[in-house]
Design a protein around this motif. Structure first.
Motif, PDB file in Angstrom:
ATOM      1  N   LYS A  76      -5.173   9.026-100.696  1.00 37.38           N
ATOM      2  CA  LYS A  76      -5.928   8.332 -99.616  1.00 37.38           C
ATOM      3  C   LYS A  76      -6.948   9.288 -98.950  1.00 37.38           C
ATOM      4  O   LYS A  76      -7.696   9.077 -98.096  1.00 37.38           O
ATOM      5  CB  LYS A  76      -4.820   8.185 -98.739  1.00 37.38           C
ATOM      6  CG  LYS A  76      -3.897   6.899 -99.315  1.00 37.38           C
ATOM      7  CD  LYS A  76      -3.148   6.240 -98.238  1.00 37.38           C
ATOM      8  CE  LYS A  76      -3.788   5.065 -97.357  1.00 37.38           C
ATOM      9  NZ  LYS A  76      -3.081   4.277 -96.448  1.00 37.38           N
ATOM     10  N   ASP A  77      -6.911  10.785 -99.200  1.00 36.88           N
ATOM     11  CA  ASP A  77      -7.629  11.706 -98.616  1.00 36.88           C
ATOM     12  C   ASP A  77      -8.696  12.235 -99.468  1.00 36.88           C
ATOM     13  O   ASP A  77      -9.387  13.206 -98.940  1.00 36.88           O
ATOM     14  CB  ASP A  77      -6.825  13.157 -98.325  1.00 36.88           C
ATOM     15  CG  ASP A  77      -6.221  12.653 -96.968  1.00 36.88           C
ATOM     16  OD1 ASP A  77      -6.048  11.892 -96.233  1.00 36.88           O
ATOM     17  OD2 ASP A  77      -5.024  13.719 -96.927  1.00 36.88           O
ATOM     18  N   ALA A  78      -8.729  11.358-100.664  1.00 33.15           N
ATOM     19  CA  ALA A  78      -9.943  11.536-101.538  1.00 33.15           C
ATOM     20  C   ALA A  78     -11.335  11.317-100.862  1.00 33.15           C
ATOM     21  O   ALA A  78     -11.426  10.487-100.069  1.00 33.15           O
ATOM     22  CB  ALA A  78     -10.038  10.833-102.699  1.00 33.15           C
ATOM     23  N   PRO A  79     -12.624  12.365-101.317  1.00 35.01           N
ATOM     24  CA  PRO A  79     -13.660  12.078-100.568  1.00 35.01           C
ATOM     25  C   PRO A  79     -14.178  10.783-100.627  1.00 35.01           C
ATOM     26  O   PRO A  79     -13.772  10.158-101.791  1.00 35.01           O
ATOM     27  CB  PRO A  79     -14.545  12.754-101.395  1.00 35.01           C
ATOM     28  CG  PRO A  79     -13.785  14.073-102.046  1.00 35.01           C
ATOM     29  CD  PRO A  79     -12.326  13.258-102.215  1.00 35.01           C
ATOM     30  N   ASP A  80     -14.946  10.212 -99.685  1.00 34.61           N
ATOM     31  CA  ASP A  80     -15.138   8.400 -99.811  1.00 34.61           C
ATOM     32  C   ASP A  80     -16.649   8.580-100.012  1.00 34.61           C
ATOM     33  O   ASP A  80     -17.600   8.967 -99.029  1.00 34.61           O
ATOM     34  CB  ASP A  80     -14.772   7.980 -98.348  1.00 34.61           C
ATOM     35  CG  ASP A  80     -15.157   6.444 -98.213  1.00 34.61           C
ATOM     36  OD1 ASP A  80     -15.574   5.871 -99.217  1.00 34.61           O
ATOM     37  OD2 ASP A  80     -15.012   5.845 -97.088  1.00 34.61           O
ATOM     38  N   PHE A  81     -16.914   8.229-101.225  1.00 34.64           N
ATOM     39  CA  PHE A  81     -18.633   7.885-101.514  1.00 34.64           C
ATOM     40  C   PHE A  81     -18.820   6.379-101.472  1.00 34.64           C
ATOM     41  O   PHE A  81     -20.009   6.051-101.840  1.00 34.64           O
ATOM     42  CB  PHE A  81     -18.780   8.408-102.830  1.00 34.64           C
ATOM     43  CG  PHE A  81     -18.297   9.722-103.018  1.00 34.64           C
ATOM     44  CD1 PHE A  81     -18.994  11.067-102.231  1.00 34.64           C
ATOM     45  CD2 PHE A  81     -17.128  10.188-103.973  1.00 34.64           C
ATOM     46  CE1 PHE A  81     -18.557  12.349-102.346  1.00 34.64           C
ATOM     47  CE2 PHE A  81     -16.992  11.671-103.978  1.00 34.64           C
ATOM     48  CZ  PHE A  81     -17.645  12.652-103.004  1.00 34.64           C
ATOM     49  N   GLY A  82     -17.918   5.466-101.021  1.00 30.72           N
ATOM     50  CA  GLY A  82     -18.385   4.061-101.133  1.00 30.72           C
ATOM     51  C   GLY A  82     -18.268   3.577-102.506  1.00 30.72           C
ATOM     52  O   GLY A  82     -18.340   4.492-103.461  1.00 30.72           O
ATOM     53  N   VAL A  83     -18.287   2.395-102.580  1.00 28.71           N
ATOM     54  CA  VAL A  83     -18.262   1.692-104.139  1.00 28.71           C
ATOM     55  C   VAL A  83     -19.376   0.778-104.298  1.00 28.71           C
ATOM     56  O   VAL A  83     -20.164   0.735-103.471  1.00 28.71           O
ATOM     57  CB  VAL A  83     -16.920   0.849-104.168  1.00 28.71           C
ATOM     58  CG1 VAL A  83     -15.618   1.812-104.046  1.00 28.71           C
ATOM     59  CG2 VAL A  83     -16.681  -0.274-103.240  1.00 28.71           C
ATOM     60  N   GLY A  84     -19.407   0.603-105.726  1.00 34.31           N
ATOM     61  CA  GLY A  84     -20.730  -0.176-106.010  1.00 34.31           C
ATOM     62  C   GLY A  84     -21.957   0.848-106.372  1.00 34.31           C
ATOM     63  O   GLY A  84     -23.004   0.146-106.573  1.00 34.31           O
TER      64      GLY A  84
END
Length: 124
Positions: A76-84
């Protein structure tokens, strides 16, 4: 992970952490553009939550579910790069470092990671 699994068949499957705790549902699968090998899965972690990227190697497909060998909190703490969108080589390196995974050779300057978009559905 098994290499003979069609990545489109992963979309919609449930994912669990190393302790058997449900993480969420696979929304998208990201492929290495050069090899076509599935590299990452984006897992919807809750109804109103973002997607978390998890590595498909060393994860396993067991009884129709993805078993990810990491704690739910780390996922849940993984970097968030957005999807798509494509993952850049730098973003992939950040994810590898986040999970403490070693890569033998960094991706080349033209390496990008495409995705197979999943159907919109209730992840719980």
């Amino acid at each position: 992970m098994q290499t003979d699994v069609d990545p489109r068949n992963l979309i919609g499957r449930k994912a669990f952490d190393r302790n058997g705790t449900k993480i969420g549902t696979i929304d998208e699968v990201y492929l290495d553009d050069a090899t076509g090998v599935p590299e990452w899965a984006a897992i919807r972690t809750g109804l109103f939550s973002r997607d978390a990227f998890v590595p498909l190697e060393p994860s396993e497909l067991v009884d129709g579910t993805l078993r990810v060998p990491f704690e739910r909190s780390l996922i849940k703490d993984a970097p968030d790069f957005g999807v798509g969108r494509h993952l850049s080589p730098e973003q992939e390196l950040q994810l590898y470092h986040h999970y403490g995974l070693d890569i033998t050779a960094p991706p080349g300057p033209d390496a990008t990671f495409g995705h197979i978009a999943g159907a919109e559905e209730d992840p719980t």
